[in-house]
Design an enzyme around this catalytic site. Structure first.
Site, mmCIF file in Angstrom:
data_model
loop_
_atom_site.group_PDB
_atom_site.id
_atom_site.type_symbol
_atom_site.label_atom_id
_atom_site.label_comp_id
_atom_site.label_asym_id
_atom_site.label_seq_id
_atom_site.Cartn_x
_atom_site.Cartn_y
_atom_site.Cartn_z
ATOM 1 C CB SER A 157 -0.952 -0.049 1.202
ATOM 2 O OG SER A 157 -2.006 0.853 1.080
ATOM 3 N NE ARG A 227 -8.755 1.772 10.839
ATOM 4 C CZ ARG A 227 -7.687 1.197 10.316
ATOM 5 N NH1 ARG A 227 -7.006 1.835 9.374
ATOM 6 N NH2 ARG A 227 -7.275 0.023 10.719
ATOM 7 C CG ASP A 323 -5.952 -4.220 -3.519
ATOM 8 O OD1 ASP A 323 -6.773 -3.298 -3.302
ATOM 9 O OD2 ASP A 323 -4.728 -4.108 -3.275
ATOM 10 C CG HIS A 356 -5.543 -2.685 0.110
ATOM 11 N ND1 HIS A 356 -4.569 -2.655 -0.873
ATOM 12 C CD2 HIS A 356 -5.092 -1.874 1.110
ATOM 13 C CE1 HIS A 356 -3.580 -1.860 -0.485
ATOM 14 N NE2 HIS A 356 -3.873 -1.380 0.708
ATOM 15 C CG ASP A 357 -6.669 -4.912 5.324
ATOM 16 O OD1 ASP A 357 -5.882 -4.015 4.961
ATOM 17 O OD2 ASP A 357 -7.461 -4.775 6.286
#
Length: 384
Positions: A157, A227, A323, A356-357
């Protein structure tokens, strides 16, 4: 005790190791920091030849505590599955370095730190920083540690952006580079998501124009919302459905109100509430802005391939199928640019529904790919 001393002691207590650089740092904006601090952690030992150093670059809301207990949350580091004795990045074999980025909020100079000119927190008086500025501060740390060339720079990232900047701005100082789940520049969609988060923070009445420390306040509601919005982008629709679906939270039927009826709502609220315990709102503004400004092609006349021309760095570019924040197409742009200048590059797209994680999780194919690349580079480096 003065406000500046209180803040400094609080920051030092959580920072770990800190390098104080009593020399100016000229930023890409033209602003100058008269001095600066870099908070960092190291794992393992640097060998006699100083050839086994791996720099791990953290993502947007990460920090230097990559492989040990976080001093504020008490939780394990964010890559303890990957880094440690006997693990893929074996700290019995490699010397691992991870620093809090410039603009961060865990000991490295940023808007939360004290401005030496005023004795008060920088707040919005802190100059806007870039990915290049983050790397410049890291260069000072690597110089301080006496390392001429990193064995590997590794990160996902925003960390992957730092890796790309290291490999293009300092190619002679990086033997191998692993940019994960990243891009050579932000898309309009990514910039848009970041702007939503920034606006949520600035709309919080407790933000106080960025001077909330002076008012003994914190914009926790705005930061929590930022967040929550960002966290959605780190997951995939499949992962969200598998984990939560439309399941209700601690109830048998909907409430016909605005409490957290659904499990996914409760999950996001928890993510927001826990995040504000460890992160600074102004740092969130500055770091998201740095990623928005990152554009490696623009730095080289609009041609990304020129950023890599003549490079001797060995690259392994890795993306993940689900992602949608940094999709595989963005990684292919990097790979095609390297191919255009005959760069040494491997590319793997990992099949996963984790979003993405995924780069933070134990994905077997990802681990096998990274293991093979690191081991191959170690043989060429003479680290076997």
């Amino acid at each position: 005790m003065s406000l500046s001393e209180t803040i400094r002691r609080a920051n030092d207590a959580a920072a770990g190791q800190v390098l104080v650089v009593d020399a100016p740092l000229t930023l890409e904006s033209g602003a100058v920091l008269p001095s600066y601090r870099v908070a960092y952690q190291t794992y393992g030992r640097l060998n006699a030849a100083k050839s086994n150093a791996i720099l791990v670059c953290h993502a947007l809301t990460g920090d230097q505590f990559v492989a040990d207990t976080h001093p504020i949350t008490g939780k394990p580091g964010w890559w303890t599955t990957l880094i440690g004795p006997g693990l893929l990045i074996d700290t019995d074999r490699y010397f691992v370095i991870c620093s809090n980025v410039l603009g961060g909020c865990l000991g490295t100079t940023g808007p939360r730190e004290v401005n030496p000119a005023t004795g008060q927190p920088w707040g919005l008086d802190f100059p806007v920083i870039t990915i290049g500025d983050m790397v410049a501060a890291q260069v000072s740390l690597i110089d301080h540690l006496g390392i001429d060339q990193l064995f590997c720079a590794l990160g996902g990232s925003m960390g992957g952006m730092q890796v790309l900047k290291w490999a293009t701005a300092h190619p002679d100082r990086v033997f191998a580079a692993v940019p994960l789940a990243t891009a050579s520049r932000h898309s309009a969609q990514n910039i848009a998501f970041h702007e939503v988060g920034r606006q949520a923070i600035m709309a919080d009445p407790d933000w106080c124009g960025g001077s909330y420390f002076l008012e003994d306040k914190r914009p926790e509601r705005g930061l929590a919302v930022a967040r929550m919005a960002a966290h959605i982008t780190y997951l995939s629709e499949v992962a969200l459905h598998r984990k939560f679906g439309r399941n209700l939270q601690d109830r048998q039927q909907i409430s016909y109100g605005f409490e957290a009826d659904f499990q996914v709502e409760s999950y996001l609220r928890h993510q927001g509430a826990s995040f504000v315990e460890r992160f600074d709102a102004n740092s969130y503004l500055y770091i998201t802005r740095a990623t928005d400004y990152f554009d490696l092609a623009a730095e080289h006349g609009g041609r990304l391939a020129e950023a890599f021309r003549g490079t001797q760095v060995r690259f392994c570019v890795i993306s993940f199928t689900s992602d949608w924040l940094y999709p595989t197409s963005e990684s292919r742009v990097i790979v095609h640019a390297l191919n255009a200048v005959a760069g040494n590059v491997s590319f793997v797209e990992i099949a996963t529904d984790a979003g993405h994680d995924a780069f933070l999780l134990h994905e077997p194919e990802f681990f096998a790919t990274l293991q093979g690349f690191i081991d191959g580079c170690a043989r060429h480096r003479g680290l076997t």
